[in-house]
Design a protein around this motif. Sequence first.
Motif, PDB file in Angstrom:
ATOM      1  N   UNK A 124       0.816  -1.214   0.000  1.00 19.00           N
ATOM      2  CA  UNK A 124       0.000   0.000   0.000  1.00 19.00           C
ATOM      3  C   UNK A 124       0.855   1.272   0.000  1.00 19.00           C
ATOM      4  N   UNK A 125       0.554   2.148  -0.966  1.00 15.47           N
ATOM      5  CA  UNK A 125       1.240   3.440  -1.063  1.00 15.47           C
ATOM      6  C   UNK A 125       0.330   4.595  -0.681  1.00 15.47           C
ATOM      7  N   UNK A 126      -0.973   4.410  -0.916  1.00 18.08           N
ATOM      8  CA  UNK A 126      -1.914   5.519  -0.724  1.00 18.08           C
ATOM      9  C   UNK A 126      -3.262   4.982  -0.258  1.00 18.08           C
ATOM     10  N   UNK A 127      -3.844   5.639   0.730  1.00 17.74           N
ATOM     11  CA  UNK A 127      -5.179   5.284   1.174  1.00 17.74           C
ATOM     12  C   UNK A 127      -5.948   6.572   1.482  1.00 17.74           C
ATOM     13  N   UNK A 187      -7.981   3.082  15.969  1.00 11.02           N
ATOM     14  CA  UNK A 187      -7.486   1.705  15.919  1.00 11.02           C
ATOM     15  C   UNK A 187      -6.939   1.336  14.543  1.00 11.02           C
ATOM     16  N   UNK A 188      -7.728   1.556  13.499  1.00 13.82           N
ATOM     17  CA  UNK A 188      -7.282   1.143  12.165  1.00 13.82           C
ATOM     18  C   UNK A 188      -6.259   2.108  11.572  1.00 13.82           C
ATOM     19  N   UNK A 189      -6.392   3.395  11.875  1.00 15.48           N
ATOM     20  CA  UNK A 189      -5.411   4.361  11.378  1.00 15.48           C
ATOM     21  C   UNK A 189      -4.036   4.040  11.956  1.00 15.48           C
ATOM     22  N   UNK A 190      -4.022   3.657  13.200  1.00 11.95           N
ATOM     23  CA  UNK A 190      -2.769   3.261  13.844  1.00 11.95           C
ATOM     24  C   UNK A 190      -2.188   2.020  13.164  1.00 11.95           C
ATOM     25  N   UNK A 191      -3.061   1.097  12.762  1.00 14.00           N
ATOM     26  CA  UNK A 191      -2.610  -0.110  12.070  1.00 14.00           C
ATOM     27  C   UNK A 191      -1.927   0.228  10.752  1.00 14.00           C
ATOM     28  N   UNK A 192      -2.478   1.206  10.051  1.00 14.81           N
ATOM     29  CA  UNK A 192      -1.874   1.619   8.781  1.00 14.81           C
ATOM     30  C   UNK A 192      -0.477   2.178   9.008  1.00 14.81           C
ATOM     31  N   UNK A 193      -0.351   3.042  10.029  1.00 12.00           N
ATOM     32  CA  UNK A 193       0.970   3.616  10.338  1.00 12.00           C
ATOM     33  C   UNK A 193       1.989   2.527  10.660  1.00 12.00           C
ATOM     34  N   UNK A 198       2.812   6.441   1.330  1.00 10.69           N
ATOM     35  CA  UNK A 198       3.265   7.770   0.938  1.00 10.69           C
ATOM     36  C   UNK A 198       2.206   8.842   1.203  1.00 10.69           C
ATOM     37  N   UNK A 199       0.945   8.444   1.134  1.00 12.11           N
ATOM     38  CA  UNK A 199      -0.109   9.450   1.272  1.00 12.11           C
ATOM     39  C   UNK A 199      -1.325   8.870   1.981  1.00 12.11           C
ATOM     40  N   UNK A 200      -1.765   9.557   3.020  1.00  6.69           N
ATOM     41  CA  UNK A 200      -2.984   9.200   3.737  1.00  6.69           C
ATOM     42  C   UNK A 200      -3.895  10.421   3.778  1.00  6.69           C
TER      43      UNK A 200
END
Length: 234
Positions: free
Chosen positions: A171-174, A185-191, A198-200
Amino acid sequence: WCECSVELLWHKPSFTSTSTLVKMMRVIGSEEPAFTYARFIRRLNFLYLGPELTDALFSRVAQCVRLERLTLVNCKSISDEMLARVLPWFPNLVAIDLTGVSETNDKAIMALASSSKRLQGINLGGCKRVTDRGILALAGNCALLRRVKLSGVEHITDAAVSALASACPLLLEIDLNNCKRVTDHSVRSVWIQSYHMREMRLSHVEELTDSGFPASPRVIAGALSPSPQAPPPF
C-alpha cells in the motif's frame, strides 16, 4: 501494415459520444471480424459518457477479457447486477475507477475481487453502498493493492481498514475522507504495518484523535537520550 498496427490502434480506443461507442461495440460483436478486436483493448475510459453508459452497452465490455484499466467515473446508469456480471471478466485488471457509480455494492466488489487478483488501484469515492464485506474481499484477494480510495464510503469500519493494512503490504496511498466510522485503531494499524505508505487522507474522520498516530521508537529513544549523534526523527 494493418497486421502490425491494429493491436496498437485498439490498445486504448477513445470515444466522447455514445454513437462512437455503439460503432465500436458493433465492430467487436460482428460475427466474422477481421481481427479479434476485443482482445486488443487494454484500457477503456468512459469518463465523457457518464449516465449515457447503460447496462446494454456496458454488458458488451465483457468481451474485452485482456482489459487492464477501466474508468467508469459518474456512470450512474449501470446497475449493481450488471457490474457484478461484467467485472469478473477482467482477470488482468490493474486499476479501476468507480467514483460516483452509485449502484456499486458489496456484491459487485466481491465479484471483482474474486477475479482480478492483480488489482493495484481502486477508487470507490462516493460508493455509499459498499461496506466492510466488499473491502474485506479486496483485502483477502488482492494482495498487490497499492492505491485504495474510499472517500465518502461511510459504512466501512476499522475492520476493513485494518485488513487492508495487514493483507496488502505494498500500500502506497489510502483515502479515508469522510469515513465517519473509522477510528484510531485502524489508522494506527496503517501507520505501523504499511511501510511503503506515501499518502494518507483523513479529512473528516471524526473519531480520529492523537492516539491514531503512534510515536516512532526512534523518536522516543532520541527524546530520552538526546545526543549530537542521534538521528533526526523525520
